[in-house]
Design an enzyme around this catalytic site. Structure first.
Site, PDB file in Angstrom:
ATOM      1  N   GLY B  38       9.985 -52.423 -62.829  1.00 18.26           N
ATOM      2  CA  GLY B  38       9.817 -50.989 -62.594  1.00 18.26           C
ATOM      3  C   GLY B  38       8.706 -50.345 -63.393  1.00 18.26           C
ATOM      4  O   GLY B  38       8.362 -49.194 -63.156  1.00 18.26           O
ATOM      5  N   CYS B 248      18.492 -48.061 -29.770  1.00 18.60           N
ATOM      6  CA  CYS B 248      17.189 -48.518 -29.294  1.00 18.60           C
ATOM      7  C   CYS B 248      17.224 -48.649 -27.786  1.00 18.60           C
ATOM      8  O   CYS B 248      18.107 -49.302 -27.213  1.00 18.60           O
ATOM      9  CB  CYS B 248      16.852 -49.863 -29.936  1.00 18.60           C
ATOM     10  SG  CYS B 248      15.352 -50.613 -29.270  1.00 18.60           S
ATOM     11  N   CYS B 251      16.729 -52.626 -26.989  1.00 27.29           N
ATOM     12  CA  CYS B 251      17.738 -53.644 -27.292  1.00 27.29           C
ATOM     13  C   CYS B 251      19.107 -53.056 -27.575  1.00 27.29           C
ATOM     14  O   CYS B 251      20.029 -53.760 -27.952  1.00 27.29           O
ATOM     15  CB  CYS B 251      17.278 -54.483 -28.502  1.00 27.29           C
ATOM     16  SG  CYS B 251      17.440 -53.596 -30.079  1.00 27.29           S
ATOM     17  N   CYS B 275      13.525 -49.542 -31.933  1.00 23.24           N
ATOM     18  CA  CYS B 275      13.568 -50.127 -33.283  1.00 23.24           C
ATOM     19  C   CYS B 275      12.206 -50.034 -33.932  1.00 23.24           C
ATOM     20  O   CYS B 275      11.183 -50.276 -33.299  1.00 23.24           O
ATOM     21  CB  CYS B 275      13.952 -51.615 -33.226  1.00 23.24           C
ATOM     22  SG  CYS B 275      15.642 -51.897 -32.710  1.00 23.24           S
ATOM     23  N   CYS B 281      13.492 -56.511 -32.996  1.00 23.05           N
ATOM     24  CA  CYS B 281      13.943 -56.020 -31.698  1.00 23.05           C
ATOM     25  C   CYS B 281      13.653 -57.045 -30.606  1.00 23.05           C
ATOM     26  O   CYS B 281      14.502 -57.350 -29.770  1.00 23.05           O
ATOM     27  CB  CYS B 281      13.217 -54.694 -31.391  1.00 23.05           C
ATOM     28  SG  CYS B 281      13.743 -53.884 -29.891  1.00 23.05           S
TER      29      CYS B 281
END
Lengths: 303, 291, 276
Positions: B38, B248, B251, B275, B281
């Site tokens: 970090g 979606c 899909c 997606c 997808c």
């Protein structure tokens, strides 16, 4: 005859080696020992040529300002101690030295921590001193903009201190902020207003609320009501007085205004050109000042 | 004279885009970043063939760590076929000899802007994220010295205040991309450019994530198995984006990050949502077709 | 005799939490307050550096249950004496010894912080004027004085109410900011605050000067009760009648000295016709 007066003016040295570890009322929580601050050339020789006898804080070569020198006093738990002086006296320098806003040239500032240990603030790193400012030592500045973020709401300024101390519950943060604002008489409907939109007196109240957020045992107040309208100042002063009493906080109050010192403090000291001229019980200093300078100041204040 | 024409064709076209010296510096920065999760490690960001703000940081990381044995996937907003993704992918493969792919499970390095792939990544894979603004405190503090001090002292009060103000003003915390997270319990990072949806995926992940900011000259990292906690109040749960009822249109997935598209493109029946992760997808649809 | 820094300090006396109970009148004959050889002069540096002699050697004892009235014309040093005892003025020489639960305490050499701590608890000072507490109500002011002396909140509030009622302060005034009260009303609040749960010694400086005859009566009765319960009182009144009624002994001062001391009937008739 004057020997007694001088004894009272000088540092009362009864407790030099006493570093108390318990913190009941009456225990010393802050002891300043021979504090000194020189701005500019760190020239120790400048000390001899400055002070009340020399009539100036500036060294003869103009390269140093002995803003404060040989300043000693102590504050007990729950006690308010005053520092009076005109501008150039060094009173604000002393306050900032304790606050850690600038470094110091000489001396010690012994503070009692919450855990009972005692530490010399001047030996700590800047980062350690910043950590202290979260919940052990708070400062209320003359200019509220110095102690607040004007672009943040009143509640947000308090949330700042609470989150710094580890508060993570939004509901509790709101509740505590509201409680503090209520106690400092800031209207609750203004809690979510930006501090920038507040008047001077209201800003000082928010500053107070923020300073008290984490229940610090020691608070420094620098000219807390200077610049406010008289009626506003009276209200803020009264609030400070009742808060100090109610919360048993040890306070150092810096002011040029005798009324402020008289109302808030039990003991105080007078500074001139960076040195302590006289120190004593507040009522005694005002009614029976010993030093010529103090007599002059008191007479002018009474006029 | 043992090299064939084929060898010559496969050889790196322009070995000078990031020389070994520069690569070494980037790797050192990455090592430091991995050791201090970090923490934003400064590095000497080089001029890249992509403009600043367009992934030069991520690109430098990828170029520094891939070799001829690597397989690289590059996505932009989850899409392998976006113009930027295609260009970056070609740049990488042409200059390092690595092979390209659009399949997540084939890739060893995945460079991305704005998304983490829907498929879970494994410990053998490295995620490289392109970061425009690496500083989480950018909105609350300008001064560089003050920022350095805040990170050094873990003094994130200003960040908390901005979250408080956000919730007070809006009733909820409205930060969407770049949500600040606490890494390894110590440093707060900006998770730009990924949406909230992807943040839970960083927590205790088996893979290494590397964040590169070319314009700001910073690299930071989340090593595998590290805690990543979005900053929020105890009584304000961290929520990911959801559009109730959306799925979606290609899909029919509901549990993926969906993006809205204008009805006229794609040629789907009611093309409102698809997606974001196009490869994911497509694979779902081909699996459906096979079953 | 210059005072020494000889404040009573047992090695563990770091705090000054001196518990005071009225029942500790262990030895009735020993003085609560002993003043010896007290001198006070002022140096007016900003006038011409002149020295003003104010007290020229005061010896005085005050015992439990005694009410000593200081009499004498204006400028005799009466208020000065009270203030030197309370240490609002710094004595120039001499000693002021106060009885306390931990033994006698010499006030002139006591450290400021310690003196501040025992003021109000071991001995009190009631002046003519109400100290600046502009935005508190009368009941609150008096109750807080009681709390400061160790009462709990309910008891203090109750005692404050009793006291204010006794002094005829109308109940409607108990909650208004004290700053809006009249002079006489403020003085009664001041007296009530000074005498609630009284310490062993009270210094009273013209505490009823602003009261009309009816209220004065009630106030004097309250003060008389103090000595009846064993409080030692040292008081300045400009009013011969008050002195006559309250005092067990009258001490006459002139030019900073005590010139006469004795029971009221003996001393006071000398002072007939002297305004103060």
């Amino acid at each position: 005859m004057t020997s007694l007066a001088i004894a009272k003016c000088a540092v009362t040295d009864h407790t030099t080696t006493e570093h108390p570890s318990a913190s009941g009322p009456g225990q010393t929580v802050l002891r300043v020992e021979r504090l000194g601050k020189i701005f500019g050339d760190q020239n120790p020789a400048a000390v001899a040529h400055t002070g009340p006898d020399a009539g100036t804080e500036k060294s003869p070569d103009g390269n140093s300002v002995v803003a404060a020198w040989d300043v000693s006093f102590d504050v007990a738990a729950g006690e308010a101690f005053g520092v009076i002086g005109e501008s150039g006296s060094g009173k604000s320098t002393v306050m900032r030295a304790i606050a850690g806003d600038h470094s110091s040239t000489a001396g010690s500032v012994w503070m009692q921590r919450r855990d009972g240990s005692t530490v010399d603030l001047l030996t700590m790193t800047a980062s350690e001193r910043r950590a202290l400012r979260v919940d052990e030592l708070s400062v209320v500045y003359q200019d509220a903009a110095e102690g607040l973020d004007l672009g943040v709401t009143a509640g947000g300024n308090i949330a700042d201190r609470l989150t710094a101390a580890g508060w993570r519950n939004f509901g509790q943060i709101r509740e505590r902020a509201a409680e503090l604002l209520g106690r400092t008489e800031v209207p609750l409907e203004r809690m979510d207003d930006l501090v920038r939109t507040f008047s001077g007196g209201m800003r000082q109240r928010v500053q107070l609320a923020r300073a008290l957020a984490n229940r610090p045992p020691i608070v420094l107040l620098d000219e807390p009501t200077t610049g406010l309208d008289a009626s506003v100042a009276a209200g803020v002063l009264d609030l400070i007085r009742s808060l100090l009493e109610e919360l048993g906080i040890a306070a150092v109050v810096v002011s040029h205004d005798f009324a402020v010192i008289e109302m808030l403090t039990t003991r105080c000291m007078v500074m001139q050109h960076g040195r302590v001229v006289e120190q004593g019980l507040t009522d005694q200093l005002f009614e029976d000042p010993q030093a010529p300078y103090t007599q002059r100041l008191v007479a002018a204040a009474r006029a | 004279m043992s090299s064939t024409l084929a060898d010559l064709v496969r050889a790196p076209v322009d070995p000078g885009i990031l020389d070994e010296h520069a690569k070494r510096e980037v790797r050192r920065a990455i090592l430091t970043a991995v050791c201090v999760p970090g923490y934003q490690v400064p590095f000497g960001s080089r001029e890249m063939p992509v403009a600043r703000g367009w992934g030069s940081g991520g690109l430098q990381i990828t170029l520094a760590i891939v070799g001829v044995d690597d397989i690289v996937k590059v996505i932009d907003q989850g899409d392998d076929e976006g113009v930027n993704a295609v260009n970056l992918r070609r740049l990488v493969t042409n200059t390092t000899g690595a092979v390209e792919t659009t399949e997540v499970d084939e890739a060893t390095v995945i460079q991305t802007r704005h998304r983490i792939p829907e498929d879970p990544l494994s410990a053998d894979q490295t995620l490289v994220l392109q970061v425009p603004v690496p500083e989480p405190l950018r909105g609350v503090e300008r001064n560089m010295a003050a920022l350095a001090q805040m990170h050094a002292e873990a003094d994130y009060a200003r960040m908390w205040v901005s979250l408080y103000e956000d919730k007070v003003r809006n009733g909820v915390i409205t930060k969407s991309t770049g949500y600040p997270c606490l890494v390894g319990g110590r440093y707060v990072i900006a998770t730009t450019p990924i949406p909230r949806w992807d943040i839970p995926r960083l927590h205790q992940a088996p893979f290494l994530s590397l964040f590169g900011a070319g314009r700001e000259r910073k690299i930071y990292a989340i090593p595998p198995d590290t805690d990543v906690e979005p900053l929020t109040f105890d009584d304000v749960p961290f929520e990911v984006e959801r559009t109730p009822g959306a799925s979606c249109s290609l899909c029919q997935a509901t549990e993926a990050y969906l993006v809205e598209i204008p009805p006229s493109s794609i040629g789907a029946a009611d093309g409102r949502w698809i997606c974001s992760d196009t490869a994911w997808c497509r694979r779902r649809r081909s699996e459906d077709n096979q079953s | 005799m210059t005072p020494s820094s000889n404040d009573v300090a047992t090695p563990t006396q770091a705090t000054v939490e001196i518990e005071m109970t009225k029942n500790q009148l262990s030895d009735e004959s020993s003085a609560v307050l002993s003043v010896r050889g007290l001198h006070k002069h002022f140096v007016l540096h900003n006038v011409d550096g002149r020295r003003v002699e104010s007290l020229n050697g005061i010896d005085l004892d005050v015992r439990a249950g005694e009410h000593i009235a200081l009499a004498g014309s204006s400028g005799a040093g009466k208020s000065t004496l009270l203030k030197c005892i309370y240490r609002t003025y710094l004595p120039s020489a001499g000693t002021v010894t106060l009885r306390s639960p931990i033994g006698p305490v010499e006030l002139t050499g006591l450290a400021d912080a310690k003196l501040a701590a025992i003021r109000g608890r071991e001995f009190g000072y009631v002046s003519q004027f109400l100290r600046a507490e502009p935005r508190r109500g009368a009941l609150d002011i008096v109750a807080r004085a009681g709390i400061a002396r160790g009462m709990d909140k309910e008891t203090a509030t109750e005692a404050a109410a009793v006291s204010l009622r006794r002094l005829h302060l109308d109940e409607s005034l108990w909650d208004v900011f004290a700053s809006v009260l009249s002079g006489g009303e403020k003085q009664r609040v001041n007296l009530a605050a000074g005498t609630i749960s009284p310490p062993q010694l009270l210094l009273l400086d013209e505490p009823v000067s602003a009261l009309d005859p009816a209220n004065r009566e009630a106030a004097l009765a309250l003060i008389a009760d103090l000595t009846a319960t064993g409080v030692a009182v040292l008081a300045v009144f400009h009013d011969l009648d008050a002195m006559d009624r309250l005092a067990s002994r009258v001490v006459v001062m002139r030019a900073g000295r005590i010139i006469e001391s004795g029971p009221p009937d003996q001393v006071l008739h000398h002072l007939e016709g002297v305004a103060r």
